[in-house]
Scaffold this motif. Sequence first.
Motif, PDB file in Angstrom:
ATOM      1  N   GLU A   1      50.640 -10.614  48.611  1.00 19.41           N
ATOM      2  CA  GLU A   1      50.404 -11.725  49.535  1.00 19.41           C
ATOM      3  C   GLU A   1      50.189 -13.043  48.815  1.00 19.41           C
ATOM      4  O   GLU A   1      50.558 -14.099  49.321  1.00 19.41           O
ATOM      5  CB  GLU A   1      49.193 -11.417  50.423  1.00 19.41           C
ATOM      6  N   SER A   2      49.518 -12.978  47.643  1.00 23.20           N
ATOM      7  CA  SER A   2      49.158 -14.240  47.011  1.00 23.20           C
ATOM      8  C   SER A   2      49.970 -14.533  45.765  1.00 23.20           C
ATOM      9  O   SER A   2      49.975 -15.655  45.274  1.00 23.20           O
ATOM     10  CB  SER A   2      47.671 -14.232  46.647  1.00 23.20           C
TER      11      SER A   2
ATOM     12  N   ARG B   1      48.411  -5.101  47.573  1.00 20.56           N
ATOM     13  CA  ARG B   1      48.671  -5.926  48.746  1.00 20.56           C
ATOM     14  C   ARG B   1      48.255  -7.375  48.493  1.00 20.56           C
ATOM     15  O   ARG B   1      48.964  -8.310  48.860  1.00 20.56           O
ATOM     16  CB  ARG B   1      47.894  -5.348  49.927  1.00 20.56           C
ATOM     17  N   ALA B   2      47.100  -7.529  47.815  1.00 22.70           N
ATOM     18  CA  ALA B   2      46.651  -8.876  47.482  1.00 22.70           C
ATOM     19  C   ALA B   2      47.665  -9.553  46.568  1.00 22.70           C
ATOM     20  O   ALA B   2      47.967 -10.736  46.722  1.00 22.70           O
ATOM     21  CB  ALA B   2      45.281  -8.820  46.811  1.00 22.70           C
TER      22      ALA B   2
ATOM     23  N   HIS C   1      44.327 -12.534  40.968  1.00 25.66           N
ATOM     24  CA  HIS C   1      42.948 -13.013  40.917  1.00 25.66           C
ATOM     25  C   HIS C   1      42.143 -12.330  42.018  1.00 25.66           C
ATOM     26  O   HIS C   1      42.652 -12.120  43.117  1.00 25.66           O
ATOM     27  CB  HIS C   1      42.927 -14.529  41.100  1.00 25.66           C
TER      28      HIS C   1
ATOM     29  N   ASP D   1      39.826 -13.386  43.838  1.00 28.45           N
ATOM     30  CA  ASP D   1      39.536 -14.208  45.012  1.00 28.45           C
ATOM     31  C   ASP D   1      40.766 -14.458  45.874  1.00 28.45           C
ATOM     32  O   ASP D   1      40.686 -15.181  46.866  1.00 28.45           O
ATOM     33  CB  ASP D   1      38.937 -15.551  44.582  1.00 28.45           C
ATOM     34  N   VAL D   2      41.902 -13.829  45.519  1.00 31.75           N
ATOM     35  CA  VAL D   2      43.140 -13.911  46.292  1.00 31.75           C
ATOM     36  C   VAL D   2      43.442 -15.359  46.677  1.00 31.75           C
ATOM     37  O   VAL D   2      43.417 -15.734  47.845  1.00 31.75           O
ATOM     38  CB  VAL D   2      43.083 -13.021  47.546  1.00 31.75           C
ATOM     39  N   LYS D   3      43.706 -16.161  45.657  1.00 30.80           N
ATOM     40  CA  LYS D   3      43.989 -17.576  45.943  1.00 30.80           C
ATOM     41  C   LYS D   3      45.369 -17.731  46.563  1.00 30.80           C
ATOM     42  O   LYS D   3      46.261 -16.915  46.337  1.00 30.80           O
ATOM     43  CB  LYS D   3      43.879 -18.381  44.649  1.00 30.80           C
ATOM     44  N   GLU D   4      45.529 -18.802  47.304  1.00 25.36           N
ATOM     45  CA  GLU D   4      46.802 -19.066  47.974  1.00 25.36           C
ATOM     46  C   GLU D   4      47.910 -19.274  46.938  1.00 25.36           C
ATOM     47  O   GLU D   4      47.661 -19.682  45.819  1.00 25.36           O
ATOM     48  CB  GLU D   4      46.684 -20.338  48.821  1.00 25.36           C
TER      49      GLU D   4
END
Lengths: 510, 108
Positions: free
Chosen positions: B96-97, B92-93, B101, B103-106
């Motif tokens: 979404e990103s 999912r991370a 990574h 830290d799920v960076k934008e």
Amino acid sequence: MTQHAAILPILIPFAAALLQLAAKGYGVAAQRAIGMASALLGVCAALWLVQLADAGAVLVYALGNWSAPFGIVLAVDRLAAAMALLTALLSSAALLYASAGFDERGRHFHPLFQLQIFGLQGAFLTGDLFNLFVFFEVMLLASYALLAHGGGMARTRAGLAYVALNLAGSALFLIALGMLYGSLGTLNLADVALRLQAPGIDIALARLACVLLIAVFALKAALLPLSFWLPHAYAAAGAPVAALFVIMTKVGIVSILRVQAIALSPAAATTTDLLDGWLVPLALATIVFAALGALAAPRLRDLAAWLVLGSAGTLLVAPAFAQSTVTAAALYYLLQSTLVAATLFLLAEPIAERRGAFADAFKSGPVFHAPWLALAFLLAAASAAGLPPFAGFLGKLMLLSALRDSGSAVEIWSVLLISGLLVMMALARGGSRLFWARKPDMPPTAAPAVGWQRATAILLLVSPAILLALFARPVADYAARAAAQLHDPQAYIAAVLGAERANIAREARP
Amino acid sequence: MEALLSSAIGILTACGVFLILRARTFSLVLGLTLLSYAVNLFLFASGRLQMGVPPLIRNGAAYTDPLPQALVLTAIVIGFGMTAYLVMLALRALAESGNDHVDVKEKL
């Protein structure tokens, strides 16, 4: 029926979770009804348990009728019963709040919520360390999914770190249990206490196992070097989920208290000094860290998360002293700080709705009229900051006066008082920004009404700030009795293992 | 036997810790899995190591401690469930990103 009272707080949410899964086809209303019925029954069962436990004897429930130390037992003393009641009350309020619409923002909210209660209650009531691990995992698995409930990148980010850290913590827990079993040959808490006093055990290995066990509990309780996960995870969770999470740090704290009082303290000379010298400094550092974090918090939910951390630090001062007066004060503090922090999490959402794009950030925002929200915030904030005449003040006062004669009173007093001042400043600044610093030229935001469910939930959680102060005497008396019982491990051991405990046959281990 | 088992636990733990400290979700999942293997072996050893002996008490015959086997079974089941959830969360991370990574960076 009475002998089955100990398992009721565990069975009720479990049965409710299964029923809710079966009733999924009947819509969310059926799930809500089952959830509320389970919450009410849970509160009744916990009240009954408190009444039974207050008779003075430790209620022992042998699961599957296998007697300890070979089978797994639930052992309910006054402390466990009080924690079960606190969990039941907090979860009822959070569930009522979630029923106003939060539960429809994702799937399976209700069964997960009940499973989380199932895990929490089990963790408080069990008398076996491996069973404690299993209930920890039930609680954590439900909390992973609840944390992600509602979606969004912030929740995924917080969830990933939270899950990874807790999985590593679970691995460490299992290593500690393996070492304990390898050195003592038992995982029943009462039997661990007995075996630690017996000759011929590998005391170095047993000490290492106990320290690892306490390190794992400290991770759940968020003691300083292990506490960086807490503010992000709690601030990212949805309001009712965060409110329920407040009690999760308390599982770690109560576990440390219990293991220290029952297993470590009486085994003189071998394990009594395990907490000496390091727990108090780390707990004080946690308090300072949390107070600084509260000052720097940009939003109300962040502030509430830092307050949870601060109260965890305050409570972690208690196990190092192993005195019933300190433990009693800590129990009172635990009750009120849990409810107050949960209130702040619940308040953040309706306040945020009224401020549109500003949400609950501490910035001047649009005008809104919500005197009841402001009053509830004032009560919760005053109690959290420890101002008289609220329960937070009494809790802090009891703790300070119980610690007056301890060796490190100067450090503890100064840290608690200065951090109290910092928290008060943070709350005052936050509250005045949220409610008073308004921009009249900005159009007011159309917000949904608070609704009776959310209003009742907030009222339920904020009223203890006054009620616990009004009825401080009976509550503090109960806490004193619970602490006295906790620090009398011989009675606990006798109740769990029976009169024949000296004659339990043991094989010689290589 | 002891040397083999203890070095296996040590190597698995070391690899697990190394992979957990990487900042990618895939190596994080692998690292936690290796760590749980190491822990399961460790739990086994807590009942003492014996070769070719059943976990059943019979008259006079040798037996091995059955409890660690039950503990390991429980730990395997729980660890399996947890890993499955972590994989879903990592996916999912990633969705979404756009990167893996931790830290799920934008998205850039």
